[in-house]
Design a protein around this motif. Sequence first.
Motif, PDB file in Angstrom:
ATOM      1  N   ASP A 154      40.566  47.949  38.917  1.00 12.10           N
ATOM      2  CA  ASP A 154      40.642  46.511  38.662  1.00 12.10           C
ATOM      3  C   ASP A 154      42.077  46.117  38.345  1.00 12.10           C
ATOM      4  O   ASP A 154      42.956  46.959  38.146  1.00 12.10           O
ATOM      5  N   CYS A 155      42.298  44.815  38.234  1.00 11.26           N
ATOM      6  CA  CYS A 155      43.648  44.297  37.998  1.00 11.26           C
ATOM      7  C   CYS A 155      44.136  44.536  36.575  1.00 11.26           C
ATOM      8  O   CYS A 155      45.309  44.291  36.284  1.00 11.26           O
ATOM      9  N   ASN A 156      43.276  45.008  35.676  1.00 12.23           N
ATOM     10  CA  ASN A 156      43.735  45.362  34.324  1.00 12.23           C
ATOM     11  C   ASN A 156      43.826  46.872  34.124  1.00 12.23           C
ATOM     12  O   ASN A 156      44.130  47.337  33.029  1.00 12.23           O
ATOM     13  N   ARG A 206      34.284  36.945  44.599  1.00 12.09           N
ATOM     14  CA  ARG A 206      35.397  37.058  43.649  1.00 12.09           C
ATOM     15  C   ARG A 206      35.746  38.512  43.327  1.00 12.09           C
ATOM     16  O   ARG A 206      36.302  38.805  42.277  1.00 12.09           O
ATOM     17  N   LEU A 207      35.426  39.414  44.244  1.00 12.98           N
ATOM     18  CA  LEU A 207      35.942  40.774  44.119  1.00 12.98           C
ATOM     19  C   LEU A 207      37.452  40.786  44.313  1.00 12.98           C
ATOM     20  O   LEU A 207      38.149  41.668  43.821  1.00 12.98           O
ATOM     21  N   ALA A 208      37.948  39.829  45.047  1.00 12.58           N
ATOM     22  CA  ALA A 208      39.383  39.599  45.218  1.00 12.58           C
ATOM     23  C   ALA A 208      39.559  38.109  45.465  1.00 12.58           C
ATOM     24  O   ALA A 208      38.600  37.382  45.706  1.00 12.58           O
ATOM     25  N   GLY A 209      40.803  37.665  45.373  1.00 13.61           N
ATOM     26  CA  GLY A 209      41.077  36.250  45.580  1.00 13.61           C
ATOM     27  C   GLY A 209      41.862  35.645  44.438  1.00 13.61           C
ATOM     28  O   GLY A 209      42.351  36.355  43.547  1.00 13.61           O
ATOM     29  N   THR A 243      44.927  36.969  39.966  1.00 18.17           N
ATOM     30  CA  THR A 243      44.674  37.165  41.390  1.00 18.17           C
ATOM     31  C   THR A 243      44.633  38.635  41.756  1.00 18.17           C
ATOM     32  O   THR A 243      45.385  39.445  41.219  1.00 18.17           O
ATOM     33  N   ILE A 244      43.724  38.970  42.676  1.00 20.30           N
ATOM     34  CA  ILE A 244      43.793  40.206  43.443  1.00 20.30           C
ATOM     35  C   ILE A 244      43.930  39.790  44.903  1.00 20.30           C
ATOM     36  O   ILE A 244      43.088  39.044  45.424  1.00 20.30           O
ATOM     37  N   ASP A 245      44.982  40.227  45.547  1.00 21.32           N
ATOM     38  CA  ASP A 245      45.243  39.842  46.933  1.00 21.32           C
ATOM     39  C   ASP A 245      44.242  40.541  47.852  1.00 21.32           C
ATOM     40  O   ASP A 245      44.230  41.773  47.933  1.00 21.32           O
ATOM     41  N   VAL A 270      40.442  45.960  43.308  1.00 23.52           N
ATOM     42  CA  VAL A 270      39.233  45.146  43.452  1.00 23.52           C
ATOM     43  C   VAL A 270      38.610  44.965  42.074  1.00 23.52           C
ATOM     44  O   VAL A 270      38.757  45.831  41.204  1.00 23.52           O
ATOM     45  N   ASP A 271      37.956  43.844  41.847  1.00 27.40           N
ATOM     46  CA  ASP A 271      37.229  43.671  40.593  1.00 27.40           C
ATOM     47  C   ASP A 271      36.162  44.750  40.489  1.00 27.40           C
ATOM     48  O   ASP A 271      35.416  44.999  41.443  1.00 27.40           O
ATOM     49  N   ASP A 272      36.054  45.405  39.316  1.00 33.14           N
ATOM     50  CA  ASP A 272      35.135  46.539  39.189  1.00 33.14           C
ATOM     51  C   ASP A 272      33.927  46.253  38.310  1.00 33.14           C
ATOM     52  O   ASP A 272      33.195  47.183  37.967  1.00 33.14           O
ATOM     53  N   GLY A 273      33.704  44.982  37.974  1.00 33.42           N
ATOM     54  CA  GLY A 273      32.583  44.670  37.092  1.00 33.42           C
ATOM     55  C   GLY A 273      31.569  43.715  37.682  1.00 33.42           C
ATOM     56  O   GLY A 273      30.825  43.065  36.942  1.00 33.42           O
ATOM     57  N   SER A 274      31.499  43.631  38.996  1.00 32.36           N
ATOM     58  CA  SER A 274      30.599  42.684  39.648  1.00 32.36           C
ATOM     59  C   SER A 274      29.245  43.320  39.939  1.00 32.36           C
ATOM     60  O   SER A 274      29.005  44.493  39.624  1.00 32.36           O
ATOM     61  N   ALA A 275      28.352  42.565  40.546  1.00 35.14           N
ATOM     62  CA  ALA A 275      27.003  43.058  40.837  1.00 35.14           C
ATOM     63  C   ALA A 275      27.077  44.263  41.760  1.00 35.14           C
ATOM     64  O   ALA A 275      27.849  44.265  42.736  1.00 35.14           O
TER      65      ALA A 275
END
Length: 283
Positions: free
Chosen positions: A235-237, A19-22, A83-85, A256-261
């Motif tokens: 990130d998307c925000n 879920r870094l993108a999608g 969504t992040i494409d 890209v999501d910036d708060g993942s593992a």
Amino acid sequence: MTRVAAGRDALRAHLLRTRLAGPAVPTPRQNNLRHYRLFAQRDPKALMGLDPERAWDEDAVLALMAERVGVDPDPRYTEGPDTIDPELTLAGLDRLAALLRRTADARGSVLVGTGHPLKLAGFHGALARALEAAGCTVRTPARGLRFREPTPDGDRTRVLDQVGAVTAVRSLDGADARGRIGSGELLHTHSAQPVRLALTALAEAGHTPPDLLLGDHGWLCGAGRLGIPAGGLADCNDVAPFVGEAEGAVAVVVPVDDGSAPASYRPLSDYVLQQADLAPYKA
């Protein structure tokens, strides 16, 4: 299938799986819209050190983020997943790889910093180590300097090392589960103060500005505002880096999501280095 295509397909699958993108990244729509509104109001924290050239109202911000990140473009959609494409993420990583390749070919100097030290320092650090191995100079100014940052609870004193600056980025892969290295807390910040302190220290030591800044948040925007080529993740925000890229102040922003593992970003740095021909291909 070519090796490059296979690597791209594997990374796309990884982005979706983690879920870094999608279609349903961790940052929800309502959080995105709140940050878009704050940026349109020119809230200092949302600007991250950027001074936009034009006025950006909420509609313009949403349209930009739909174009560059892939969020839902419908302003009537106000709550739920966003969504992040992944194709935009992959394209951004390709642009970042080209930026690294140009820097490596020129044997340029590099400054590295992150406002997400626990999450993203491994990604930035891998790129910095590869550039250093290719003959670039990784600058390490201002380590240990303190700065104050406004927070909802009042000003807070922070230490430059503790937001993942410069030499500290090399050791952040060893952070423990609480997000600490030694006695220092790893702090999250959107501030551009750390990069300003680092650049001031470089100038005072007689060095020219770096040829490349690798980072995120205020590191990207603060460096880009001063004309330094800057590339990294957002990130998307995080509106400011994408506005900076759209206006020509920031060189490359990867959505890209910036708060993942932290480990989930290793395939991304491997891919960038593979595309930049700075590391051997890994199957």
